[in-house]
Scaffold this active site. Structure first.
Site, PDB file in Angstrom:
ATOM      1  N   ASP A  57     -31.391   9.949  55.639  1.00  0.00           N
ATOM      2  CA  ASP A  57     -30.699  10.879  54.760  1.00  0.00           C
ATOM      3  C   ASP A  57     -29.188  10.746  54.929  1.00  0.00           C
ATOM      4  O   ASP A  57     -28.434  10.688  53.963  1.00  0.00           O
ATOM      5  CB  ASP A  57     -31.145  12.304  55.104  1.00  0.00           C
ATOM      6  CG  ASP A  57     -30.790  13.283  54.026  1.00  0.00           C
ATOM      7  OD1 ASP A  57     -30.595  14.454  54.349  1.00  0.00           O
ATOM      8  OD2 ASP A  57     -30.705  12.865  52.857  1.00  0.00           O
ATOM      9  N   ASP A  92     -35.699  18.893  51.747  1.00  0.00           N
ATOM     10  CA  ASP A  92     -35.184  19.576  52.923  1.00  0.00           C
ATOM     11  C   ASP A  92     -36.091  20.720  53.336  1.00  0.00           C
ATOM     12  O   ASP A  92     -36.421  20.865  54.513  1.00  0.00           O
ATOM     13  CB  ASP A  92     -33.788  20.140  52.646  1.00  0.00           C
ATOM     14  CG  ASP A  92     -32.807  19.046  52.328  1.00  0.00           C
ATOM     15  OD1 ASP A  92     -31.939  19.271  51.471  1.00  0.00           O
ATOM     16  OD2 ASP A  92     -32.904  17.975  52.945  1.00  0.00           O
TER      17      ASP A  92
END
Lengths: 265, 444
Positions: free
Chosen positions: B263, B362
């Site tokens: 990420d 997330d």
């Protein structure tokens, strides 16, 4: 029976804390953030203390019960000192944040005062400390089991709940007093807070002799509460005013005078 | 990924408090009606895209315009921070709710903690005799999983770049169909089994059909904001539960670590796929994409609703099972605040929409971390709570960085790092300490 004990003890342990959070903290975002960050600081202090205890246990003789008990006392003392050290660190962080918020805001005052932050940080330390102490006990109280079958006290759950409640309130009061002492640089107050924390923790070593541990701890809670109340600016008059719910007369008097041309220099 | 998008979120239609339906389409570009307004808004927007450090160097000379400019900037900065705390809470609440759903399910429904095979993305088994072999298998599983995610993300970015919108929409609709119907059916079945509640098939069909159909409409078309948010939280929780069930132990932890590194790279590196996605979307003046984004936009205008400052966040929230990494993003939408202008007395102060967006990936990975802590930690609740606090603090710090840097930022790294550190240290260090203290009824 299990569910009754669970809900009862949970209510005793966290009732005041929940009420305080719902009434004073939940509505304001900044206070919620201070609450969560305080919990984080407490967790880090606990981590370090556990690390120290873990290392000391592994370096020592496991079989010696007295030594292990001594190490536990040592670990608890280190944990208390570390908690207070992290409370000081949190104070420093909040003070800096307060200054930052004040410079950024329109009227030069930060939206949350240092006193409010002291109260919320104390509450956060109390809640996370209480939760970590008692949550496993509470979850065990739901399931099937008999308390004290090996000769321990059958009042384990209820006394744990009361001790947790006292601890939560104590942390809140210590937070208020601690921050005020740091702000006014009264180091004897700081020392007194640390000493009373050590005393509270030490008194729990007298469990299961509950008369000697619970009663003094509650007396200490009451005294610390009064100390925090007076530190935060409360007074007897304030209580009377609050209880009588009297509308305060606006003592400002507006005077209207005839318009006058200002004198020119 | 946290982006600070100024230009691409202005809408034409006015929006007042009564407008509660939020469209899922891309919002059109606004039309500025007043020339003066346009120039001032333009100035403020251009200024807001600069780093806030420049504000301190603002020219405080006596000339009217620079003073007003820096005053505007200061006000913007203050509004950013005043609303910053509110946004943190607007993200705390859904993340907490998602985690509560996952932890409650893990603790009560035994199905999700039983080992019943593995996903095809993690083919190597962890039932090996030696520790080294197990570690190697989990690393290999991670490599395969991350490569699948990278490939899917790159494919998605290419599709987006070459404007194959229909394909993307179809893909996303298919995956949300699967989540809303199939996974919900399985979940409901297991919950009913756990509590020994009998339900006949017609009732089941009715319940699942209504749930799924309303979910599809809310997510892909229009729906009340809170219902949309609730559905997104539910599908994130369902996805997280699937991961918790089917990812083997060590692989799950290594995957969590690896995906936060991915990420970080995908969002911050110049050629990272997610960054390219953000930049393409910004060039085209479109909101980032029919990807899974949870939007916490609140909208209200006080006084006269001006067409060009209407606030309506696009809420394209669709889910694709393969596109996990794309959605690790937080976007902060800010609009240049319209301040009271001293020149015209007719304009009133308006409040602007400030919505923060967090990618559903997330949500999923936060919940996977906390759910795995609840499922496998022998320290029970202490570990779960410690991971929960760690993730919230990571989110808080990430939002603080967003307020400072005002560009796309990854939401996973800080939270997952804190979460992993707290998980392993609480499970191995704090748990024995607290257990020993509790057995003697000692309090610290």
């Amino acid at each position: 029976m299990g569910a009754a004990i669970f809900f009862g003890c949970a209510g005793i342990a966290f009732g005041p804390a929940l009420a305080l959070v719902v009434l004073t903290v939940a509505a304001e975002p900044l206070r919620v953030i201070v609450l969560v960050a305080g919990a984080f600081f407490w967790l880090v202090s606990l981590l370090l203390a556990s690390l120290i205890w873990f290392i000391s246990v592994h370096l020592s003789d496991r079989e010696d019960a007295k030594l292990q008990h001594g190490l536990l006392i040592f670990g608890a003392a280190v944990s208390v000192l570390l908690q207070e050290a992290f409370r000081f660190a949190y104070f420093k962080l909040l003070k800096k944040a307060d200054e930052g918020l004040a410079t950024i805001s329109e009227d030069g005052r930060s939206p949350i005062s240092l006193r409010q932050m002291a109260y919320v940080s104390g509450l956060s330390f109390g809640i996370i400390s209480g939760v970590f102490s008692v949550i496993n006990v509470l979850s065990d109280s739901m399931g099937p089991g008999i308390v004290g079958i090996h000769g321990d006290s059958p009042y384990y759950f209820i006394t744990s709940a009361f001790l947790t409640m006292a601890l939560v309130l104590l942390h809140t009061f210590w937070g208020v007093v601690f921050f005020d002492a740091c702000e006014k640089r009264r180091y004897w107050c700081l020392g007194l807070v640390v000493a009373s924390h050590l005393l509270a923790s030490g008194l729990t070593f007298l469990n299961p002799w509950y008369e000697a541990s619970l009663v003094p701890i509650f007396i200490m809670t009451l005294c610390t509460g009064l100390w925090a109340f007076f530190t935060a600016g409360g007074s007897f008059r304030n209580i009377i005013k609050c209880l009588s719910c009297k509308q305060e007369d606006d003592s400002r008097v507006l005077m209207y005078s005839a318009l006058q041309v200002p004198l020119e220099d | 990924m946290i982006t600070f998008m100024n230009n691409s979120d202005s809408e034409e239609e006015p929006c007042n408090e009564r407008t509660s339906l939020m469209s899922a389409e891309s919002p059109p570009v606004p039309s500025y009606q007043d020339g003066l307004q346009a120039s001032e808004a333009g100035e403020a927007q251009a200024r807001s895209s600069r780093s806030p450090n420049n504000i301190a160097d603002g020219d405080m000379s006596d000339s009217g315009v620079p003073v007003r400019e820096s005053a505007l900037e200061n006000e913007e900065e203050e509004l950013t921070l005043k609303y910053g705390a509110k946004h943190v809470i607007m993200l705390f609440v859904p993340v907490t709710l998602c985690m509560i759903v996952v932890v409650a399910t893990i603790k009560s429904v035994r199905f999700y903690t039983e080992k019943n095979g593995q996903l095809i993305y993690t083919p190597f088994s962890e039932d090996t005799p030696s520790v080294g072999q197990r570690l190697l298998n989990s690393v290999l599983n991670t490599i395969i999983m991350i490569s699948v995610i990278v490939v899917m993300t790159v494919f998605l970015v290419l599709l987006y770049k070459y404007r194959c919108y229909k394909f993307i929409h179809g893909w996303l609709i298919l995956s949300s169909l699967m989540l809303l119907f199939l996974f919900t059916y399985i979940y409901l079945g297991e919950v009913l089994k756990t509590y020994n509640v009998a339900m006949d098939y017609p009732t089941l069909f009715l319940v699942i059909w209504n749930f799924g159909a309303v979910g599809m409409i809310c997510i892909h078309w229009k729906g009340p904001l809170q219902l949309q948010q609730a559905y997104l939280i539910m599908i994130s929780a369902l996805m997280a539960l699937v991961f918790i069930k089917y990812l083997p132990e060590w692989s799950a932890w290594v995957i969590l670590g690896a995906i936060s590194i991915y990420d970080l790279m995908a969002v911050l590196c110049p050629k990272g796929p997610l960054r390219m996605l953000v930049e393409t979307a910004q060039e085209r003046n479109e909101p980032i994409f029919p990807a899974l984004i949870y939007s916490s936009a609140m909208m209200w205008t006080v006084g006269m609703a001006k067409p060009d400052t209407a606030a309506r966040g696009p809420s394209q929230q669709t889910w694709d099972a393969g596109l996990l990494a794309c959605h690790s993003s937080i976007q902060s939408k800010t609009r240049s605040p319209v301040s009271t202008r001293p020149i015209t007395s007719f304009e009133e102060l308006e409040e602007e929409e400030r919505g923060v967006k967090l990618g559903l990936g997330d949500f999923i990975f936060y919940s996977v971390l906390v759910g795995k802590a609840a499922a496998t930690a022998s320290g029970d609740w202490n570990t779960t709570l410690a991971c929960f606090v760690a993730i919230l603090i990571g989110l808080c710090l990430t939002l603080l960085l967003l307020a400072v840097f005002k560009k796309a930022l990854p939401a996973l790294p800080i939270s997952i790092t804190f979460g992993l550190v707290f998980y392993f240290s609480t499970d191995n260090l704090v748990r024995p300490f607290m257990d020993t203290l509790a057995s003697h009824q000692l309090y610290i």
